[in-house]
Design a protein around this motif. Structure first.
Motif: not given
Length: 523
Positions: A264-265, A269-272, A292
């Motif tokens: 997921e991240k 903490g960034r979205w894939y 990412n």
């Protein structure tokens, strides 16, 4: 006035110079032909020469291909290209004219000629390997660019023929040192072909070699031995073919692979980004999942002088090369993945390598992998521009459409490229403008230019002399002939100077010597 002996020396010098010079580019190929032609003219005695030529039907068949191109000029629109093509085809006329009106080679002269040919192939391969290995100042990203004297494919054909010739002379040679040298050079050339990914030449060598071994075993060896050899060849062929077919799936996803679990991240903490439609994989790991771009761009630009948003050194989109390479190592495509790459990995990616298991030193396996990648993408309907194999499918398809419009006599000597350009536009071809090239198939090139009439003339030109002279032809003619026929499938061999010189030199040489034997018997 020079004596007949000196004219003979000059003739042999020109002939040997051509056999060797073909390996080193345009000028070393042209100068020996000029020497041969000038010597032929200065020698005079044209009455004798005409007597030699006029009754020799093999000579007239050999020059018929050049005459076909002359006839094609009568209905071509692009006269300049037609004249350029005729100039390129002059060896098709000049070499048969000179050789068939000259006293044939002795056994000693023939052996000396081929010795210089083999030596030239060997020296050329040494220099090209030095280029490949980085001993010169030339930077090699694509291994095919290491062939500096001619196209990579055509060089591979020279080497394939030289290998068979070396083996032939090694078997027949009485001198042990010469025999050992022949074997060592053969081994070197095989290694060279492997390292420089010469797939075309290697396939020709395997195919022609298999046929020659089969024929030799049937003629010379006991039935049980020949049967065992044939079974071994068939078994090996089936095994290789089976493995090749299995390898067509090498870009498919591997099931139950932890690297293919979509996250997921990132650790930050960034979205894939998850692209599940693309579906292709490297080493079983999906290419377009767990991405990412923000993290990739930031971390990549800190480690490389090549910007993330540009191309790699092979001219491909760097981001895409990076994704494939990281997938091959089972990495997530983010900052953590970039940190996991070594400095050697970064250089490899910059150079355009897409899998950590394969690089410029991987030999034929890397080339085979590249061809399967091209074919896989072509099956998916993607643009084949820049891809060696799949562009040919487009060339051949386009050529067939042109033939359908001009079936009888074709478009003429100088109009092939113009006809191709028009048909590409009509078809709305996916090929980029820079890749909208000609046939890359000699049989098709002849048919496009001269129609099915021209194709019939070409096939007659190829096969009739071989059939008529079959009992008098030197053993080495057959591997040369088979290699030439195979090369015509994927290359328009006679459209370049190196290709036409290679073909007509050996074609004329062998047919000239065999024709003289027939004439001597008849007399």
């Amino acid at each position: 006035m020079l004596s007949a002996v000196w004219h003979r020396y000059i003739f042999l010098f020109g002939l040997i110079g051509l056999a060797a010079g073909m390996m080193f580019g345009t000028v070393p190929t042209s100068i020996p032909q000029i020497i041969l032609a000038a010597n032929w003219l200065l020698e005079k005695d044209f009455s004798y020469k005409w007597q030699q030529l006029k009754t020799n039907k093999i000579f007239w068949i050999l020059i018929s291909l050049f005459l076909l191109h002359v006839i094609g000029m009568s209905y071509t629109d692009n006269m300049q290209r037609g004249l350029d093509d005729l100039r390129n085809k002059i060896p098709l006329l000049v070499l048969p004219l000179i050789l068939f009106s000259t006293k044939p080679l002795s056994q000693k002269e023939f052996k000396m000629l081929f010795s210089f040919f083999f030596l030239a192939v060997f020296i050329s391969s040494l220099y090209c390997y030095a280029v490949f290995a980085g001993y010169t100042k030339k930077t090699i990203i694509d291994v095919r660019n290491a062939s500096v004297f001619m196209s990579h494919i055509r060089f591979s054909l020279f080497i394939a023929f030289a290998n068979i010739g070396l083996i032939y002379f090694a078997i027949r040679e009485q001198n042990k040192i010469v025999r050992l040298l022949s074997i060592l050079i053969t081994i070197w050339l095989l290694f060279f072909m492997y390292k420089l990914e010469m797939a075309t030449g290697f396939l020709c060598l395997l195919f022609v070699g298999g046929i020659l071994i089969t024929v030799y075993s049937l003629k010379k060896l006991p039935k049980k031995v020949s049967f065992g050899i044939i079974v071994l060849l068939i078994t090996s062929s089936v095994f290789v073919t089976t493995q090749a077919i299995k390898s067509l799936n090498m870009f498919h996803e591997t099931s139950n692979n932890s690297a293919n679990v979509m996250l997921e991240k990132t650790k930050n903490g960034r979205w894939y980004l998850q692209d599940t439609i693309f579906g292709l994989a490297e080493n079983g790991n999906l290419i377009t999942i767990n991405i990412n771009d923000d993290e990739l761009q930031k971390e990549w630009n800190q480690r490389s002088a090549i910007n993330f948003n540009t191309n790699d050194k092979k001219g491909n989109n760097l981001r895409y090369t990076l994704l494939r390479y990281m997938a091959s190592k089972g990495l997530t495509k983010d900052s953590v993945g970039i940190h996991s790459l070594t400095n050697e990995d970064i250089i490899s990616i910059e150079n355009g390598n897409t899998n950590y298991q394969y690089n410029i030193n991987s030999g034929l396996m890397a080339r085979w992998r590249e061809l399967i990648w091209e074919f896989t993408k072509y099956q998916r309907g993607e643009n084949p521009s820049g891809h060696t194999l799949t562009m040919r499918f487009e060339f051949w398809k386009t050529g067939c459409y042109i033939v359908a419009q001009h079936p009888l006599m074709g478009v003429g000597t100088g109009d092939i490229q113009d006809a191709y350009n028009a048909m590409y536009e009509s078809m709305h071809s996916k090929l980029d403008l820079v890749w909208r090239l000609r046939c890359h198939n000699q049989y098709l090139a002849i048919t496009v230019a001269f129609g099915f009439i021209g194709l019939f003339v070409f096939l007659f030109y190829l096969f009739y002399p071989a059939i008529v002279l079959r009992k008098k032809l030197h053993y080495l003619y057959w591997p040369f002939f088979l290699i030439a026929l195979l090369s015509f499938i994927t290359e328009d061999t006679l459209e370049t100077q190196s290709g036409v010189s290679f073909f007509i030199f050996f074609q004329t040489l062998f047919l000239w010597l065999a024709s003289f034997k027939i004439k001597t018997v008849n007399e």
